[in-house]
Design an enzyme around this catalytic site. Structure first.
Site, PDB file in Angstrom:
ATOM      1  N   TYR A 174       0.826  -1.200   0.000  1.00 26.29           N
ATOM      2  CA  TYR A 174       0.000   0.000   0.000  1.00 26.29           C
ATOM      3  C   TYR A 174       0.867   1.259   0.000  1.00 26.29           C
ATOM      4  O   TYR A 174       1.891   1.316   0.701  1.00 26.29           O
ATOM      5  CB  TYR A 174      -0.897   0.012   1.242  1.00 26.29           C
ATOM      6  CG  TYR A 174      -2.041   0.982   1.144  1.00 26.29           C
ATOM      7  CD1 TYR A 174      -3.226   0.625   0.524  1.00 26.29           C
ATOM      8  CD2 TYR A 174      -1.924   2.277   1.641  1.00 26.29           C
ATOM      9  CE1 TYR A 174      -4.274   1.525   0.406  1.00 26.29           C
ATOM     10  CE2 TYR A 174      -2.954   3.186   1.528  1.00 26.29           C
ATOM     11  CZ  TYR A 174      -4.126   2.806   0.917  1.00 26.29           C
ATOM     12  OH  TYR A 174      -5.160   3.699   0.791  1.00 26.29           O
ATOM     13  N   HIS A 230      -7.349  10.321   4.852  1.00 26.76           N
ATOM     14  CA  HIS A 230      -7.312  10.671   3.435  1.00 26.76           C
ATOM     15  C   HIS A 230      -7.934   9.581   2.567  1.00 26.76           C
ATOM     16  O   HIS A 230      -8.759   9.854   1.688  1.00 26.76           O
ATOM     17  CB  HIS A 230      -5.872  10.932   2.985  1.00 26.76           C
ATOM     18  CG  HIS A 230      -5.761  11.443   1.580  1.00 26.76           C
ATOM     19  ND1 HIS A 230      -5.865  10.623   0.479  1.00 26.76           N
ATOM     20  CD2 HIS A 230      -5.550  12.696   1.094  1.00 26.76           C
ATOM     21  CE1 HIS A 230      -5.737  11.352  -0.622  1.00 26.76           C
ATOM     22  NE2 HIS A 230      -5.535  12.616  -0.275  1.00 26.76           N
ATOM     23  N   ASP A 231      -7.527   8.348   2.802  1.00 30.27           N
ATOM     24  CA  ASP A 231      -8.010   7.227   1.993  1.00 30.27           C
ATOM     25  C   ASP A 231      -9.109   6.438   2.700  1.00 30.27           C
ATOM     26  O   ASP A 231      -9.549   5.412   2.177  1.00 30.27           O
ATOM     27  CB  ASP A 231      -6.852   6.277   1.665  1.00 30.27           C
ATOM     28  CG  ASP A 231      -5.758   6.945   0.865  1.00 30.27           C
ATOM     29  OD1 ASP A 231      -5.985   8.063   0.364  1.00 30.27           O
ATOM     30  OD2 ASP A 231      -4.675   6.340   0.739  1.00 30.27           O
ATOM     31  N   THR A 232      -9.502   6.892   3.874  1.00 34.05           N
ATOM     32  CA  THR A 232     -10.488   6.152   4.661  1.00 34.05           C
ATOM     33  C   THR A 232     -11.626   7.099   5.052  1.00 34.05           C
ATOM     34  O   THR A 232     -12.238   7.700   4.200  1.00 34.05           O
ATOM     35  CB  THR A 232      -9.808   5.520   5.888  1.00 34.05           C
ATOM     36  OG1 THR A 232      -9.049   6.535   6.588  1.00 34.05           O
ATOM     37  CG2 THR A 232      -8.859   4.401   5.473  1.00 34.05           C
TER      38      THR A 232
END
Length: 446
Positions: A174, A230-232
């Protein structure tokens, strides 16, 4: 499209797909037993520590820790149980605003007092004659460091870093770390200085520095791309705070009676609304009688720079940190340092939700050189404006040429780099004289 641009586009597209998938797939998992325990889930264990045992006394606090989360509207954070709990322990700033969109310009602004026209998250570097808050701190001997979760090594210069998915090992690696959230590495005055670059550190270093009693006085913390929301989402970030922030709030090695902790967000999520973000002042330095209260004074990311100036009586950057409309000092600090904040009526509050429309040296569509700061500006400290060597003080905002649309010439600003062709941590600044094919030297920089 050139091969370099094609490879860069492929890289970014692949990351975007992976991040989009993660937004629904990720579940929070503790990367370590605790925030002060090193872990192989980040990178190699830290084998060095800083030597910051000298304390420069501040007027209100002796240490400030800034923790930045990502892309969340004020109301979304304020209604979350973990943030409600934090609000009870500190002062919620209900009129604290990010200064632009998207992410990277806000991080740059919080270090340099300006986002220099940046309106995207591309890979930039800023020349070494541009001053940052680090120069102000070092001028008075105040120690500093930034800690970046999942950064693979100290002073890492790369655009991103991919690591095994420690939450779900069966999933692909990731991109936990992104350079756009590591503002000090963007400034050549930091990244190209070997001693300063050592202070761009990761979370294993944070654990090591705390345990060894060498945590600096000025600290900037960036969680990784999932832990910062940010991604969650905000609930994921809340779980991270329960794991990482809550324990250090009760640890005197980090948070003592002279510590101020600023938890904020880089920008809001709803781009067509005012860019107000949830911000709470925590730590032992917050007066007991003000805990659980709110403050509706207008603050921005520039306010943190000016608050630091007031506390340690530092010089100014002479940029937006000295603009009285957008750089109010946190109220309880202003009152104790004698700084007079500016009252801004609601109808006169600037709109901070702009995106990619400001001319500047980091804007290829409206390029102008780096201008010198206002050398006559006054911040919340004393001693005037601090300048770095090599700055052309005659190139003021009023004397800049008209903006040039480099994109129409199939060019980019000379301060933008290609992630695919940048190797190592060292770069040769493309200042126009070195890159005459990109832009005429007379327009290139300060």
């Amino acid at each position: 499209m050139s091969p370099a641009k094609f490879l860069s586009a492929v890289l970014l597209a692949a990351c975007s797909v992976r991040l989009a998938e993660a937004a629904t797939a990720q579940v929070f998992a503790k990367p370590s037993k605790g925030p002060l325990v090193q872990t192989a889930n980040y990178t190699g264990f830290s084998n060095n520590t800083l030597n910051d045992r000298k304390v420069v006394k501040g007027k209100v606090f002796n240490r400030i820790i800034q923790i930045w989360l990502e892309n969340t509207d004020f109301a979304t954070a304020a209604s979350t149980e973990v943030f409600e709990s934090l609000a009870e322990q500190g002062i919620v700033l209900t009129n604290y605003n990010s200064v632009t969109h998207p992410s990277e310009p806000n991080y740059i602004a919080a270090m340099g007092g300006d986002f220099f026209g940046s309106g995207d998250d591309n890979m930039y570097h800023i020349p070494d004659n541009i001053t940052t808050v680090v120069d102000l701190l070092e001028d008075k001997g105040v120690s500093w460091a930034t800690y970046q979760e999942n950064m693979p090594s100290d002073d890492f210069y790369g655009f991103l870093a991919v690591a095994p998915d420690y939450a779900t090992p069966s999933e692909p690696a990731y991109p936990y770390y992104m350079r756009k959230h590591n503002p000090l590495i963007i400034f050549d005055a930091i990244s190209q200085d070997a001693e300063r670059a050592k202070r761009v550190r990761n979370f294993n270093d944070f654990a090591n520095d705390v345990v060894n009693g060498t945590l600096p006085q000025w600290v900037f913390v960036t969680p990784n791309m999932v832990n910062d929301a940010h991604d969650t989402d905000i609930d994921f970030a809340a779980s991270f705070l329960e794991y990482w922030l809550f324990p250090i709030l009760t640890d005197p090695r980090v948070n003592d009676a002279d510590t101020l902790i600023v938890l904020t967000f880089d920008e809001n999520h709803t781009g067509n609304e005012q860019n107000t973000v949830f911000t709470v002042l925590l730590g032992g330095a917050v007066p007991v009688n003000l805990r659980g209260t709110t403050d509706d004074t207008l603050f921005t990311h520039y306010s943190t720079i000016n608050t630091v100036q007031a506390n340690w009586n530092l010089k100014s950057l002479g940029r937006q940190d000295a603009n009285p409309v957008v750089s109010n000092v946190f109220t309880f600090v202003a009152e104790r340092t004698g700084f007079r904040n500016t009252h801004v009526p609601a109808k006169e509050v600037p709109m901070f939700n702009i995106s990619g429309v400001a001319p500047g040296p980091l804007n290829s569509a409206a390029f102008v050189p780096f201008a010198a700061p206002d050398i006559h500006a006054r911040g919340a400290g004393s001693g005037g404006v601090l300048l770095r060597p090599g700055l052309n003080t005659h190139l003021t905002p009023g004397s800049l040429p008209k903006p040039v649309d480099l994109t129409a010439l199939n060019r980019t600003t000379p301060w933008q780099m290609n992630p695919e062709t940048t190797s190592g941590k060292h770069i040769i600044p493309c200042d126009g004289a070195a890159c005459p094919a990109i832009i005429p030297p007379a327009l290139a920089g300060p």
